[in-house]
Design an enzyme around this catalytic site. Sequence first.
Site, PDB file in Angstrom:
ATOM      1  N   GLY A   1       0.735  -1.303  -0.089  1.00  0.00           N
ATOM      2  CA  GLY A   1       0.076  -0.210  -0.008  1.00  0.00           C
ATOM      3  C   GLY A   1       0.924   1.326   0.034  1.00  0.00           C
TER       4      GLY A   1
ATOM      5  N   ASN B   1      -8.137   4.091   8.234  1.00  0.00           N
ATOM      6  CA  ASN B   1      -7.732   2.930   9.016  1.00  0.00           C
ATOM      7  C   ASN B   1      -7.641   2.988  10.508  1.00  0.00           C
ATOM      8  OD1 ASN B   1      -5.395   4.952   8.155  1.00  0.00           O
ATOM      9  ND2 ASN B   1      -4.377   3.700   9.599  1.00  0.00           N
TER      10      ASN B   1
ATOM     11  N   GLN C   1      -7.837  -0.086   3.092  1.00  0.00           N
ATOM     12  CA  GLN C   1      -8.858  -0.651   4.146  1.00  0.00           C
ATOM     13  C   GLN C   1     -10.099  -1.298   3.431  1.00  0.00           C
ATOM     14  OE1 GLN C   1      -8.056  -1.685   7.278  1.00  0.00           O
ATOM     15  NE2 GLN C   1      -6.410  -0.596   7.514  1.00  0.00           N
TER      16      GLN C   1
ATOM     17  N   ALA D   1      -2.316  -6.308  -0.303  1.00  0.00           N
ATOM     18  CA  ALA D   1      -2.753  -7.563  -0.262  1.00  0.00           C
ATOM     19  C   ALA D   1      -3.169  -8.121   1.230  1.00  0.00           C
ATOM     20  CB  ALA D   1      -1.703  -8.379  -0.905  1.00  0.00           C
TER      21      ALA D   1
ATOM     22  N   THR E   1      12.004  -7.305 -11.066  1.00  0.00           N
ATOM     23  CA  THR E   1      11.352  -8.610 -11.378  1.00  0.00           C
ATOM     24  C   THR E   1      10.257  -8.833 -10.446  1.00  0.00           C
ATOM     25  OG1 THR E   1      13.691  -9.541 -11.821  1.00  0.00           O
ATOM     26  CG2 THR E   1      11.986 -11.038 -11.407  1.00  0.00           C
TER      27      THR E   1
ATOM     28  N   CYS F   1       3.585   7.107  19.463  1.00  0.00           N
ATOM     29  CA  CYS F   1       4.430   7.439  20.633  1.00  0.00           C
ATOM     30  C   CYS F   1       5.699   8.399  19.966  1.00  0.00           C
ATOM     31  CB  CYS F   1       5.072   6.190  21.078  1.00  0.00           C
ATOM     32  SG  CYS F   1       5.829   6.397  22.819  1.00  0.00           S
TER      33      CYS F   1
END
Length: 392
Positions: A72, A153, A181, A202, A239, A326
């Site tokens: 993503g 998300n 998502q 994926a 590739t 954080c």
Amino acid sequence: VVTRIYLDFAATTPARPEAVEAMQPFFSEFGANPSSLHTEGRAAKAALDAARDCVARLLGARANEVVFTSGGSEADTLALAGTARALRSSGRRHIVSTEIEHHAVLHTLDALREDGWEITLLPVDKTGAVDPAAFEAALRPDTALASIMYANNEIGTVAPIAELAAIAHRHGVLFHTDAVQAPAYLPLHVQALGIDMLSLAAHKFGGPKGAGALFVRAGTPLAALLPGGGQEFGKRAGTENVAAISGLACALDLAVRERAETGARVSALRDWFEEEVMRRIPDVRVNGAGRRIAHITNLSILGLETEPLLLRLDLDGVAVSSGSACASGALEPSHVIAALRLETRWMQGVLRFSFGRTTTKAEVHRAVEVLEAAVAHQRSSTPAFQTKRIGE
Ligand SMILES: Cc1ncc(COP(=O)(O)O)c(C=O)c1O
């Protein structure tokens, strides 16, 4: 032994056995380079073509509009930085996005800003919604591109992508959406959405990590960020990871076919979870109400810190995520929670629960019990919370 309950499907999903099986042959007997001209290479190329045809069909796209990436983040970066590279001499220097995008988008926009692009990040309302009128008002004659995520998300808010894309096109602006998502829960048909580019990963829908795709509508200006050997129609060299791409296609096919059924079941579990939490635990809020994707719920739990609560849940077997990042030792609200501009007291104690295809009602029930006990325990040992209650 504590039974583990995984409620972090928005972070990643386990690879489905069917996807793992689909990948297996490409580690061994079909392991050749798809660019090789010999028989073995052509077999790998045939598998790659089959995966691309499958993804294109599921998106309502043409095969040469599907570019496979490493995930993503790369799809988002290619969409934004690739378009910016292609349009750098066009006279257009402005990009519109939102404050609640994933860092894959926001940090790419930071880099483009350093390269001289002007970036407008639209605010959202308390539910995480973008106002289409404000979006239209932000578009300028020199705006090249808009990028607005399909479903957030952290809080799950779903943006009206078709409406926003139509507005962008009325102003001659390209439209990209981060749909990472979305696949297991929302329609992905690129013609109905009317977008120019769409990112997928994926591992969010039962495929392997390290594989993604970018839909790029034919004719969209996009320069490769990895020019190399010219694979993927010259848009992304290297590739191809035939195994992972085959796993992606298999998992996307299953996700799309099972979408209605999975969506109904998961949203019912999510709604039930929220009802139980609200009924049993005082002073809790659900963030991002409004139109939401089925699998995400984001809670603010008054008077508590996120991290000790998350670690308590983990010890009791429940894996969830914080809505916080954080930074410099202090837990600060994530950029998404900050963008909701809640009162300060609701910006702490933020937890994201995200459900999935394999989540059971028994697991959700147990998660509520564990959360209730953890909240009661932490509150009883938090003097600040008691003072706040008295002060209210
Ligand atoms: C909305 C969204 N965009 C982009 C990404 C990045 O995807 P990946 O981790 O596959 O690079 C994620 C997941 O972390 C996400 O949830």
